[in-house]
Design an enzyme around this catalytic site. Structure first.
Site, short mmCIF file in Angstrom:
data_model
loop_
_atom_site.label_atom_id
_atom_site.label_comp_id
_atom_site.label_asym_id
_atom_site.label_seq_id
_atom_site.Cartn_x
_atom_site.Cartn_y
_atom_site.Cartn_z
N GLY A 122 0.82 -1.21 0.00
CA GLY A 122 0.00 0.00 0.00
C GLY A 122 0.85 1.26 0.00
CB THR A 123 3.92 2.21 1.87
OG1 THR A 123 3.32 1.95 3.14
CG2 THR A 123 4.84 3.40 1.97
CB SER B 41 -1.92 -3.14 1.10
OG SER B 41 -0.98 -3.87 1.84
N GLY B 42 -2.04 -6.35 -0.16
CA GLY B 42 -2.45 -7.74 0.05
C GLY B 42 -2.72 -8.14 1.49
CB CYS C 246 2.49 3.43 10.86
SG CYS C 246 1.73 2.39 9.64
N1 PLP Z 1 -2.91 3.09 3.50
C1 PLP Z 1 -3.70 2.74 4.53
C2 PLP Z 1 -5.05 3.37 4.67
C3 PLP Z 1 -3.27 1.78 5.45
O1 PLP Z 1 -4.05 1.44 6.46
C4 PLP Z 1 -1.97 1.21 5.28
C5 PLP Z 1 -1.44 0.24 6.27
O2 PLP Z 1 -1.68 0.35 7.45
C6 PLP Z 1 -1.19 1.62 4.17
C7 PLP Z 1 -1.70 2.57 3.32
C8 PLP Z 1 0.16 1.04 3.95
O3 PLP Z 1 0.09 -0.25 3.42
P1 PLP Z 1 1.33 -1.26 3.52
O4 PLP Z 1 1.37 -1.74 4.92
O5 PLP Z 1 1.00 -2.35 2.55
O6 PLP Z 1 2.54 -0.50 3.11
#
Ligand code: PLP
Length: 388
Positions: free
Chosen positions: A73-74, A202-203, A328
């Site tokens: 997701g990031t 994000s998987g 996070c």
């Molecule tokens: N965006 C949102 C809304 C999320 O909740 C998260 C993860 O907590 C992310 C992005 C980031 O995803 P990833 O953990 O796959 O990097």
């Protein structure tokens, strides 16, 4: 210390579905060829990626060529914002986003401001964390190249009126990105219904593996790659593909879509029991996020006199995995910026508690949580000088 553990932190991550693990396994040490290699073993991997791409495209109602695989997701959020901002910089340098985005969006926008002179409008939200689409329209200028508004918030589950914002973005020919990382598996992901140009997934948020994600990119929309190298992903994201991860993500998304509404209804019943029980039994607990426009699995609160961190530690000892906001930011004692954006004072914003359900949670687990939490809060309040 109890032996049993009750996992109520599915917004942080989910267990991988055993069917997903099984589908991934052959791609580690059996079909391990590099998908870019021309011989048969490589082409097995290529086929698996192509199939996964088509299966995901079907769920998103888009073409397979509009799917880009990323590391999560990031990266999807980073690529969407940075990629569009760079590609469209000659058209303008203004981005619209909100005050409650995940750090993956928020900090990428801040970097644009700091390092590249972008103008960024951070839209306010109401006390439930909802964005007013009229505010989006008012913020658009001839310089606006991108709008990035999340589908569902990770800290309090509030769902945004994405299709309405999409309509506005389209009317003004501004690219529209949504971070659908929390929404996937629970809400409709049809990009035509949502009227989005970019969408992040994000998987690991829907019973798939960690370290793999998707960015949907509408055909014709220019994106400057942020990762350069080989010609992978049609020259949009270089790097040897995570074949097992991609196979796992595609199956996990399909499984999440099966009986989606029925599974959501079950979770809503459990969620509402949890919300009602906590509001009844914990004095001065306040529901955060929208009362109805919220994720089926998300119950979030501000608890006066009990700091999020001590609450989490006490819950852990009682066998309950919870979160004080986004995973996070846990570990920091800062009040939640998301709750502050909703107008909560610092005193309440440090007492954030997020309980996010998953398909394996039971009624019994909810009852245990409701029996355990009030006493923990009372204990913490008794030793909190500010509260006394
Ligand atoms: N965006 C949102 C809304 C999320 O909740 C998260 C993860 O907590 C992310 C992005 C980031 O995803 P990833 O953990 O796959 O990097």
């Amino acid at each position: 210390m109890v032996n049993r553990m009750i996992y109520l932190d599915h917004a942080a991550t989910t267990p991988v579905d055993p069917r997903v693990v099984e589908a991934m396994l052959p791609y580690f040490s059996q079909h391990y060829g590099n998908p870019s290699s021309l011989y048969r073993w490589g082409q097995e991997g290529r086929r698996a990626i192509d199939q996964a791409r088509s299966r995901i495209a079907k769920i998103l109602n888009c073409s397979h060529s509009e799917i880009i695989f990323t590391s999560g997701g990031t990266e999807s959020d980073n690529l969407a914002i940075r990629g569009v901002a760079f590609a469209r910089h000659h058209q303008g340098n203004h981005i619209i986003t909100s005050r409650i985005e995940h750090h993956a969006v928020e900090r990428t926008c801040q970097q644009r401001e700091r390092e590249f002179g972008s103008q960024v409008t951070y839209l306010p939200v109401d006390r439930y964390g909802r964005i007013d689409p009229a505010d989006v329209e008012r913020a658009i200028t001839p310089q606006t190249t991108l709008i990035s508004i999340m589908y569902a918030n990770n800290e309090m589950g509030t769902i945004q009126p994405i299709a309405e914002i999409g309509e506005i973005a389209r009317h003004h020919s501004v690219a529209f990105h949504t971070d659908a990382v929390q929404a996937a598996g629970y809400l409709d992901l049809d990009v035509e219904v949502l009227k989005v140009d970019l969408l992040s997934l994000s998987g690991h948020k829907f019973y798939g593996p960690k370290g793999v994600g998707v960015l949907y990119l509408r055909r014709g929309l220019k994106l400057l790659p942020t990762q350069t190298g080989g010609s992978h992903e049609d020259n949009r994201r270089a790097g040897t593909e995570n074949v097992p991860g991609i196979v796992g993500l595609a199956l996990a998304l399909e499984l999440a879509q099966q009986d989606r509404q029925e599974k959501a209804r079950r979770l809503i019943t459990l969620r509402d029991r949890l919300i009602q029980g906590i509001l009844e039994r914990v004095s001065k607990a306040q529901l955060t996020g929208h009362p109805t426009q919220r994720m089926p699995n998300s119950a979030s609160f501000a608890i006066d006199g009990a700091s999020g961190e001590s609450l989490l530690m006490a819950l852990d000892l009682a066998g309950i995995c919870a979160s004080s906001g986004s995973a996070c930011t846990s570990g920091s004692l800062e009040p939640s910026y998301v709750l502050k954006a909703c107008g909560l004072p610092d005193r309440l914003a440090v007492g954030a508690l997020r309980l996010t359900l998953g398909h394996e949670n039971t009624e019994e687990e909810i009852e245990y949580t409701l029996e355990t939490l009030p006493a923990i809060v009372e204990r913490l309040r008794a030793v909190a000088p500010a509260y006394a």
